[in-house]
Design a protein around this motif. Structure first.
Motif, PDB file in Angstrom:
ATOM      1  N   MET A   5       0.847  -1.171   0.000  1.00 22.49           N
ATOM      2  CA  MET A   5       0.000   0.000   0.000  1.00 22.49           C
ATOM      3  C   MET A   5       0.896   1.238   0.000  1.00 22.49           C
ATOM      4  N   ASP A   6       0.561   2.188  -0.846  1.00 24.55           N
ATOM      5  CA  ASP A   6       1.354   3.407  -0.890  1.00 24.55           C
ATOM      6  C   ASP A   6       0.837   4.427   0.122  1.00 24.55           C
ATOM      7  N   LEU A   7       1.587   5.494   0.299  1.00 26.76           N
ATOM      8  CA  LEU A   7       1.241   6.484   1.320  1.00 26.76           C
ATOM      9  C   LEU A   7      -0.037   7.248   0.981  1.00 26.76           C
ATOM     10  N   GLN A   8      -0.271   7.471  -0.302  1.00 22.42           N
ATOM     11  CA  GLN A   8      -1.481   8.185  -0.694  1.00 22.42           C
ATOM     12  C   GLN A   8      -2.729   7.362  -0.345  1.00 22.42           C
ATOM     13  N   THR A   9      -2.674   6.066  -0.584  1.00 23.60           N
ATOM     14  CA  THR A   9      -3.795   5.190  -0.224  1.00 23.60           C
ATOM     15  C   THR A   9      -4.010   5.188   1.288  1.00 23.60           C
ATOM     16  N   ALA A  10      -2.921   5.151   2.029  1.00 23.30           N
ATOM     17  CA  ALA A  10      -3.022   5.194   3.490  1.00 23.30           C
ATOM     18  C   ALA A  10      -3.697   6.485   3.951  1.00 23.30           C
ATOM     19  N   MET A  11      -3.357   7.598   3.301  1.00 26.07           N
ATOM     20  CA  MET A  11      -3.987   8.873   3.657  1.00 26.07           C
ATOM     21  C   MET A  11      -5.483   8.851   3.347  1.00 26.07           C
ATOM     22  N   PHE A  12      -5.871   8.297   2.207  1.00 25.38           N
ATOM     23  CA  PHE A  12      -7.284   8.244   1.845  1.00 25.38           C
ATOM     24  C   PHE A  12      -8.073   7.340   2.792  1.00 25.38           C
ATOM     25  N   ILE A  13      -7.472   6.230   3.192  1.00 31.26           N
ATOM     26  CA  ILE A  13      -8.139   5.323   4.139  1.00 31.26           C
ATOM     27  C   ILE A  13      -8.341   6.026   5.481  1.00 31.26           C
ATOM     28  N   SER A  14      -7.316   6.697   5.954  1.00 26.70           N
ATOM     29  CA  SER A  14      -7.429   7.425   7.228  1.00 26.70           C
ATOM     30  C   SER A  14      -8.420   8.578   7.113  1.00 26.70           C
ATOM     31  N   ALA A  15      -8.450   9.239   5.964  1.00 29.24           N
ATOM     32  CA  ALA A  15      -9.412  10.333   5.764  1.00 29.24           C
ATOM     33  C   ALA A  15     -10.845   9.812   5.799  1.00 29.24           C
ATOM     34  N   SER A  16     -11.069   8.610   5.275  1.00 28.31           N
ATOM     35  CA  SER A  16     -12.422   8.040   5.346  1.00 28.31           C
ATOM     36  C   SER A  16     -12.796   7.756   6.806  1.00 28.31           C
ATOM     37  N   GLY A  17     -11.816   7.329   7.600  1.00 29.56           N
ATOM     38  CA  GLY A  17     -12.051   7.135   9.026  1.00 29.56           C
ATOM     39  C   GLY A  17     -12.367   8.444   9.734  1.00 29.56           C
ATOM     40  N   LEU A  18     -11.682   9.510   9.332  1.00 30.86           N
ATOM     41  CA  LEU A  18     -11.958  10.829   9.907  1.00 30.86           C
ATOM     42  C   LEU A  18     -13.394  11.251   9.626  1.00 30.86           C
ATOM     43  N   ARG A  19     -13.829  11.080   8.395  1.00 32.52           N
ATOM     44  CA  ARG A  19     -15.206  11.456   8.041  1.00 32.52           C
ATOM     45  C   ARG A  19     -16.223  10.634   8.834  1.00 32.52           C
ATOM     46  N   ALA A  20     -15.987   9.335   8.939  1.00 32.02           N
ATOM     47  CA  ALA A  20     -16.919   8.458   9.651  1.00 32.02           C
ATOM     48  C   ALA A  20     -16.998   8.823  11.136  1.00 32.02           C
ATOM     49  N   GLN A  21     -15.852   9.027  11.767  1.00 27.86           N
ATOM     50  CA  GLN A  21     -15.853   9.368  13.193  1.00 27.86           C
ATOM     51  C   GLN A  21     -16.392  10.776  13.426  1.00 27.86           C
ATOM     52  N   GLY A  22     -16.192  11.672  12.463  1.00 26.11           N
ATOM     53  CA  GLY A  22     -16.779  13.011  12.567  1.00 26.11           C
ATOM     54  C   GLY A  22     -18.300  12.940  12.591  1.00 26.11           C
ATOM     55  N   THR A  23     -18.858  12.095  11.735  1.00 28.26           N
ATOM     56  CA  THR A  23     -20.307  11.890  11.727  1.00 28.26           C
ATOM     57  C   THR A  23     -20.771  11.301  13.053  1.00 28.26           C
ATOM     58  N   ARG A  24     -20.018  10.346  13.555  1.00 31.00           N
ATOM     59  CA  ARG A  24     -20.367   9.731  14.837  1.00 31.00           C
ATOM     60  C   ARG A  24     -20.365  10.761  15.961  1.00 31.00           C
ATOM     61  N   LEU A  25     -19.368  11.650  15.967  1.00 31.37           N
ATOM     62  CA  LEU A  25     -19.314  12.696  16.988  1.00 31.37           C
ATOM     63  C   LEU A  25     -20.513  13.637  16.890  1.00 31.37           C
ATOM     64  N   LYS A  26     -20.930  13.966  15.667  1.00 35.84           N
ATOM     65  CA  LYS A  26     -22.103  14.834  15.498  1.00 35.84           C
ATOM     66  C   LYS A  26     -23.366  14.182  16.038  1.00 35.84           C
ATOM     67  N   VAL A  27     -23.527  12.888  15.781  1.00 34.06           N
ATOM     68  CA  VAL A  27     -24.717  12.171  16.256  1.00 34.06           C
ATOM     69  C   VAL A  27     -24.704  12.081  17.782  1.00 34.06           C
ATOM     70  N   VAL A  28     -23.552  11.809  18.368  1.00 34.65           N
ATOM     71  CA  VAL A  28     -23.447  11.751  19.833  1.00 34.65           C
ATOM     72  C   VAL A  28     -23.770  13.114  20.441  1.00 34.65           C
ATOM     73  N   ALA A  29     -23.278  14.185  19.824  1.00 35.16           N
ATOM     74  CA  ALA A  29     -23.565  15.531  20.324  1.00 35.16           C
ATOM     75  C   ALA A  29     -25.061  15.831  20.259  1.00 35.16           C
ATOM     76  N   GLU A  30     -25.719  15.390  19.185  1.00 37.34           N
ATOM     77  CA  GLU A  30     -27.166  15.578  19.065  1.00 37.34           C
ATOM     78  C   GLU A  30     -27.905  14.793  20.151  1.00 37.34           C
ATOM     79  N   ASN A  31     -27.451  13.574  20.411  1.00 31.06           N
ATOM     80  CA  ASN A  31     -28.071  12.767  21.468  1.00 31.06           C
ATOM     81  C   ASN A  31     -27.934  13.453  22.828  1.00 31.06           C
ATOM     82  N   LEU A  32     -26.742  13.951  23.117  1.00 30.52           N
ATOM     83  CA  LEU A  32     -26.522  14.618  24.405  1.00 30.52           C
ATOM     84  C   LEU A  32     -27.347  15.894  24.520  1.00 30.52           C
TER      85      LEU A  32
END
Length: 136
Positions: free
Chosen positions: A1-28
Motif C-alpha cells: 500500500m502506498d502512502l497516498q492510499t493510506a492517507m485516503f483510508i485514514s481520511a475516510s475514518g476521519l469522516r466516519a468518526q466526525g459523523t459519529r461525533l455529530k450524532v453523539v452531540a445531538e443525542n446529548l
C-alpha cells in the motif's frame, strides 16, 4: 500500500468518526427533550453504523457511514404529575438517551478520530520527506 492510499483510508475514518461525533452531540443535546403533550413522543436516540467499502482504484478498504438509525429501546418513565407531558397517571416518558453511554461513545469516537488524524499526518510527513530526498 502506498502512502497516498493510506492517507485516503485514514481520511475516510476521519469522516466516519466526525459523523459519529455529530450524532453523539445531538443525542446529548436532546437527553432531556420530552414531548410537549402526553401523546407526543420524546427524543429517540440515534445510532451510527459503519460499513467497509473496497475501492478498486485505490486498492484499499475505506470506511463509510452505513446508516444513522434510531435506537429501538424502550423509553424510561418518571413520575412527575406537574410536567406538561405527564399522562393521566402522572408519568412522563423520557428520551432513551443514557448520558454515560453517550460520553463513552464520544470518547471512543474522539480517540479514533485522533488516531486517524495522526496516521494522515505521518503519511504526509513521509511524503514530504520523500520529495525532499528526491530534490537533493
Amino acid at each position: 500500500m502506498d502512502l497516498q492510499t493510506a492517507m485516503f483510508i485514514s481520511a475516510s475514518g476521519l469522516r466516519a468518526q466526525g459523523t459519529r461525533l455529530k450524532v453523539v452531540a445531538e443525542n446529548l443535546a436532546n437527553a432531556q427533550s420530552t414531548g410537549d403533550t402526553p401523546e407526543a413522543p420524546p427524543y429517540r436516540r440515534q445510532v451510527v453504523s459503519f460499513r467497509d467499502v473496497f475501492d478498486r482504484e485505490m486498492g484499499g478498504t475505506m470506511v463509510e457511514v452505513g446508516a444513522v438509525e434510531t435506537d429501538p429501546s424502550t423509553f424510561p418513565r418518571r413520575y412527575d404529575p406537574s410536567h406538561p407531558a405527564a399522562d393521566d397517571d402522572g408519568y412522563v416518558t423520557l428520551p432513551n438517551v443514557n448520558t454515560l453511554v453517550e460520553m463513552m461513545d464520544m470518547r471512543e469516537a474522539q480517540r479514533s478520530y485522533e488516531a486517524n488524524l495522526r496516521a494522515v499526518e505521518a503519511a504526509r510527513s513521509m511524503l514530504t520527506r520523500t520529495i525532499d530526498l528526491l530534490r537533493a
